[in-house]
Write an enzyme that holds these catalytic residues in place. Structure first.
Site, PDB file in Angstrom:
ATOM      1  CE1 TYR A  61      -3.241  -2.811   0.048  1.00  0.00           C
ATOM      2  CE2 TYR A  61      -3.731  -2.348   2.340  1.00  0.00           C
ATOM      3  CZ  TYR A  61      -3.956  -3.072   1.185  1.00  0.00           C
ATOM      4  OH  TYR A  61      -4.914  -4.067   1.183  1.00  0.00           O
ATOM      5  CG  LEU A 213     -22.666  -1.216  -0.725  1.00  0.00           C
ATOM      6  CD1 LEU A 213     -22.063  -2.496  -0.136  1.00  0.00           C
ATOM      7  CD2 LEU A 213     -24.188  -1.367  -0.846  1.00  0.00           C
TER       8      LEU A 213
HETATM    9  N1  LIG Z   1      -6.590  -8.203   0.777  1.00  0.00           N
HETATM   10  C1  LIG Z   1      -6.884  -7.554  -0.314  1.00  0.00           C
HETATM   11  O1  LIG Z   1      -6.595  -7.995  -1.436  1.00  0.00           O
HETATM   12  C2  LIG Z   1      -7.598  -6.237  -0.211  1.00  0.00           C
HETATM   13  C3  LIG Z   1      -8.215  -5.662  -1.351  1.00  0.00           C
HETATM   14  C4  LIG Z   1      -8.907  -4.459  -1.174  1.00  0.00           C
HETATM   15  C5  LIG Z   1      -8.960  -3.856   0.070  1.00  0.00           C
HETATM   16  N2  LIG Z   1      -8.330  -4.426   1.154  1.00  0.00           N
HETATM   17  C6  LIG Z   1      -8.400  -3.828   2.507  1.00  0.00           C
HETATM   18  O2  LIG Z   1      -9.734  -3.495   2.800  1.00  0.00           O
HETATM   19  C7  LIG Z   1      -9.858  -2.119   3.107  1.00  0.00           C
HETATM   20  C8  LIG Z   1     -11.218  -1.590   2.671  1.00  0.00           C
HETATM   21  O3  LIG Z   1     -11.506  -1.872   1.307  1.00  0.00           O
HETATM   22  P1  LIG Z   1     -11.476  -0.744   0.175  1.00  0.00           P
HETATM   23  O4  LIG Z   1     -10.646   0.352   0.658  1.00  0.00           O
HETATM   24  O5  LIG Z   1     -11.142  -1.441  -1.088  1.00  0.00           O
HETATM   25  O6  LIG Z   1     -12.990  -0.285  -0.013  1.00  0.00           O
HETATM   26  P2  LIG Z   1     -14.207   0.190   0.911  1.00  0.00           P
HETATM   27  O7  LIG Z   1     -13.831   0.151   2.330  1.00  0.00           O
HETATM   28  O8  LIG Z   1     -15.372  -0.595   0.447  1.00  0.00           O
HETATM   29  O9  LIG Z   1     -14.395   1.701   0.402  1.00  0.00           O
HETATM   30  C9  LIG Z   1     -13.547   2.721   0.816  1.00  0.00           C
HETATM   31  C10 LIG Z   1     -13.832   4.008   0.046  1.00  0.00           C
HETATM   32  O10 LIG Z   1     -15.220   4.341   0.079  1.00  0.00           O
HETATM   33  C11 LIG Z   1     -15.393   5.735   0.295  1.00  0.00           C
HETATM   34  N3  LIG Z   1     -15.985   5.860   1.648  1.00  0.00           N
HETATM   35  C12 LIG Z   1     -15.687   5.141   2.759  1.00  0.00           C
HETATM   36  N4  LIG Z   1     -16.467   5.465   3.789  1.00  0.00           N
HETATM   37  C13 LIG Z   1     -17.293   6.419   3.340  1.00  0.00           C
HETATM   38  C14 LIG Z   1     -18.347   7.138   3.951  1.00  0.00           C
HETATM   39  N5  LIG Z   1     -18.707   6.922   5.219  1.00  0.00           N
HETATM   40  N6  LIG Z   1     -19.014   8.054   3.203  1.00  0.00           N
HETATM   41  C15 LIG Z   1     -18.688   8.279   1.912  1.00  0.00           C
HETATM   42  N7  LIG Z   1     -17.694   7.607   1.276  1.00  0.00           N
HETATM   43  C16 LIG Z   1     -17.000   6.688   1.988  1.00  0.00           C
HETATM   44  C17 LIG Z   1     -14.014   6.364   0.207  1.00  0.00           C
HETATM   45  O11 LIG Z   1     -13.657   6.641  -1.155  1.00  0.00           O
HETATM   46  P3  LIG Z   1     -14.194   7.885  -2.009  1.00  0.00           P
HETATM   47  O12 LIG Z   1     -14.448   9.004  -1.048  1.00  0.00           O
HETATM   48  O13 LIG Z   1     -13.137   8.150  -3.010  1.00  0.00           O
HETATM   49  O14 LIG Z   1     -15.466   7.370  -2.661  1.00  0.00           O
HETATM   50  C18 LIG Z   1     -13.131   5.231   0.669  1.00  0.00           C
HETATM   51  O15 LIG Z   1     -11.819   5.354   0.209  1.00  0.00           O
HETATM   52  C19 LIG Z   1      -8.651  -1.474   2.397  1.00  0.00           C
HETATM   53  O16 LIG Z   1      -8.308  -0.208   2.916  1.00  0.00           O
HETATM   54  C20 LIG Z   1      -7.595  -2.531   2.647  1.00  0.00           C
HETATM   55  O17 LIG Z   1      -7.090  -2.434   3.965  1.00  0.00           O
HETATM   56  C21 LIG Z   1      -7.671  -5.615   1.005  1.00  0.00           C
END
Ligand SMILES: NC(=O)c1ccc[n+]([C@@H]2O[C@H](COP(=O)([O-])OP(=O)(O)OC[C@H]3O[C@@H](n4cnc5c(N)ncnc54)[C@H](OP(=O)(O)O)[C@@H]3O)[C@@H](O)[C@H]2O)c1
Length: 314
Positions: A61, A213
Site C-alpha cells: 500500500y 454502498l
Molecule cells: N486483501 C486484499 O486484497 C484487499 C483488497 C482491497 C482492500 N483491502 C483492505 O480493505 C480495506 C477496505 O476496502 P477498500 O478500501 O477497497 O474499499 P471500501 O472500504 O469498500 O471503500 C472505501 C472508500 O469508500 C469511500 N468511503 C468510505 N467510507 C465512506 C463514507 N462513510 N461516506 C462516503 N464515502 C465513503 C471512500 O472513497 P471515495 O471518497 O473516493 O469514494 C473510501 O476510500 C482497504 O483499505 C484494505 O485495507 C484488502
C-alpha cells in the site's frame, strides 16, 4: 461447531477495523488529490476514539508508505492498536525465506517488534500454500507475528494452509476476502461457512464496495478513475438496494447507508475493515458497529442483493 483457538480469539472479539490502502495510494484512491496525511491522521484518531483498534495495512500500500504512516501514528499515541499487514508473493519472491525477510521490512517501517496478524496477500500459482505457510511458521518462531492469516484464498487453498500450519501447532487465524452486499461470492462458494466451521475469522475487504454502498455514486455520478469503469453494470442495478438500506437505517435512529451495509456484514459473522479518506468517513463508518440489524432486515437485504451479480458455481 466453531473451534476458535486461544491464540486467535482476539480477532473474533473485534467487530470492525480500519483499512489503510488509502494511505498513500495514488492510483486507485487519489492520495494527494482527494486526501492528505492530515486527513488520514484525523480518520485514524477519530476511529480510535470511537473504539476501532484494528488497522489493516500491507507492504504494497503506497509502496510501504501506508506502513510508515501507521508507524508514525503509533509512536504518537498511547493506546494499544492491533496491526495486521501482508506479504505480497511477487513472482520473484516465491521461496519461503522471502516471507520473514519481508516481514522484517514491515516491522522496520511500522517501528514495531511484532505485528498481530501477518497475512499472505494473494495466492500464487508459483508458490504453494504449503511453502507460504512454512515461511509464516518461521515468522511465528521468530516472534515477529502473533498470528497468521491468508487473503484472497479459495476454500481449497485455505484448507491447505490450515492443514500445513496445524502440523506446526499453529492455527490459521483469518482469511481476508472481498465481501459486501454487492459481492457475496464467499457466501455462495462456501468459504464463509468453512471459516466459521474451522474458527477462521473472515475479514471482509471492500465492505462498502469501494464507496458504492454509501449512496453517493450512481450511473449519472460514477466514482472517479478505475472504479468508474469497474462498476458500470453494478451501478445500474443498485438503486433499489440503496433505497432499502436507507429505509432500514431509519428503523435504527437514522443510521446511514454505509452503517447499515457494514452492520449487515457484522450480522453475517464477518469483520469489516472499511477504508476512509477523512474524519467524516471514518466517524460515520465506526457507527456501523455496536448495534444489530434484526434477522428480518438481514433477510430483506439478502433477498434484495441475491441476484445483483452472477456467481461462479463451485
Ligand atoms: N486483501 C486484499 O486484497 C484487499 C483488497 C482491497 C482492500 N483491502 C483492505 O480493505 C480495506 C477496505 O476496502 P477498500 O478500501 O477497497 O474499499 P471500501 O472500504 O469498500 O471503500 C472505501 C472508500 O469508500 C469511500 N468511503 C468510505 N467510507 C465512506 C463514507 N462513510 N461516506 C462516503 N464515502 C465513503 C471512500 O472513497 P471515495 O471518497 O473516493 O469514494 C473510501 O476510500 C482497504 O483499505 C484494505 O485495507 C484488502
Amino acid at each position: 461447531m466453531t473451534k476458535v483457538s486461544n491464540e486467535t480469539r482476539f480477532l473474533h472479539a473485534i467487530e470492525m477495523g480500519l483499512g489503510a490502502w488509502q494511505w498513500g495510494d495514488r492510483v486507485v484512491w487519489g492520495y494527494g488529490q482527494t486526501h492528505t496525511d492530515k486527513d488520514i491522521r484525523e480518520a485514524f484518531d477519530v476511529s480510535l476514539s470511537l473504539g476501532i483498534r484494528f488497522v489493516d495495512t500491507a507492504e504494497i500500500y503506497g509502496s510501504g508508505y501506508s506502513e510508515r504512516l501507521l508507524g508514525q501514528f503509533l509512536k504518537e499515541i498511547d493506546q494499544p492498536v492491533l496491526v495486521a499487514t501482508k506479504y505480497f508473493p511477487w513472482p520473484w519472491r516465491i521461496t519461503k525465506g522471502f516471507i520473514p525477510r519481508a516481514l522484517k521490512g514491515s516491522l522496520e517501517r511500522t517501528g514495531l517488534e511484532s505485528v498481530d496478524l501477518y497475512q499472505i496477500h494473494w495466492s500464487s500459482p508459483l508458490m504453494s500454500p504449503e511453502t507460504m505457510m512454512e515461511g509464516m511458521v518461521e515468522c511465528v518462531k521468530r516472534g515477529w507475528t502473533r498470528t497468521v492469516g491468508v487473503s484472497n484464498f479459495g476454500e481449497k487453498r485455505m484448507i491447505q494452509a490450515y492443514t500445513t500450519l496445524a502440523r506446526h501447532g499453529i492455527p490459521l487465524a483469518s482469511n481476508q476476502v472481498h465481501y459486501s452486499l454487492l459481492n457475496r461470492e464467499v457466501e455462495k462458494n462456501g468459504t464463509l461457512a468453512r471459516c466459521k466451521e474451522l474458527g477462521i475469522r473472515l475479514i471482509a475487504y471492500s465492505p462498502l464496495e469501494k464507496g458504492l454502498l454509501t449512496g453517493k455514486y450512481s450511473s449519472e455520478n460514477p466514482p472517479p478513475g478505475v472504479r468508474g469503469s469497474q462498476y458500470v453494470e453494478l451501478l445500474k442495478r443498485i438503486p433499489p438496494v440503496i433505497k432499502l438500506l436507507q429505509e432500514i437505517g431509519l428503523n435504527h435512529g437514522d443510521k446511514t447507508i454505509s452503517q447499515v451495509s457494514l452492520n449487515w456484514l457484522i450480522c453475517k459473522g464477518a469483520l469489516p475493515i472499511p477504508g476512509a479518506k477523512n474524519l467524516q468517513q471514518a466517524e460515520q463508518n465506526a457507527g456501523g458497529a455496536g448495534w444489530k440489524l434484526t434477522e428480518e432486515e438481514v433477510a430483506k437485504l439478502d433477498e434484495a442483493t441475491d441476484h445483483i451479480r452472477e456467481y461462479s458455481k463451485t
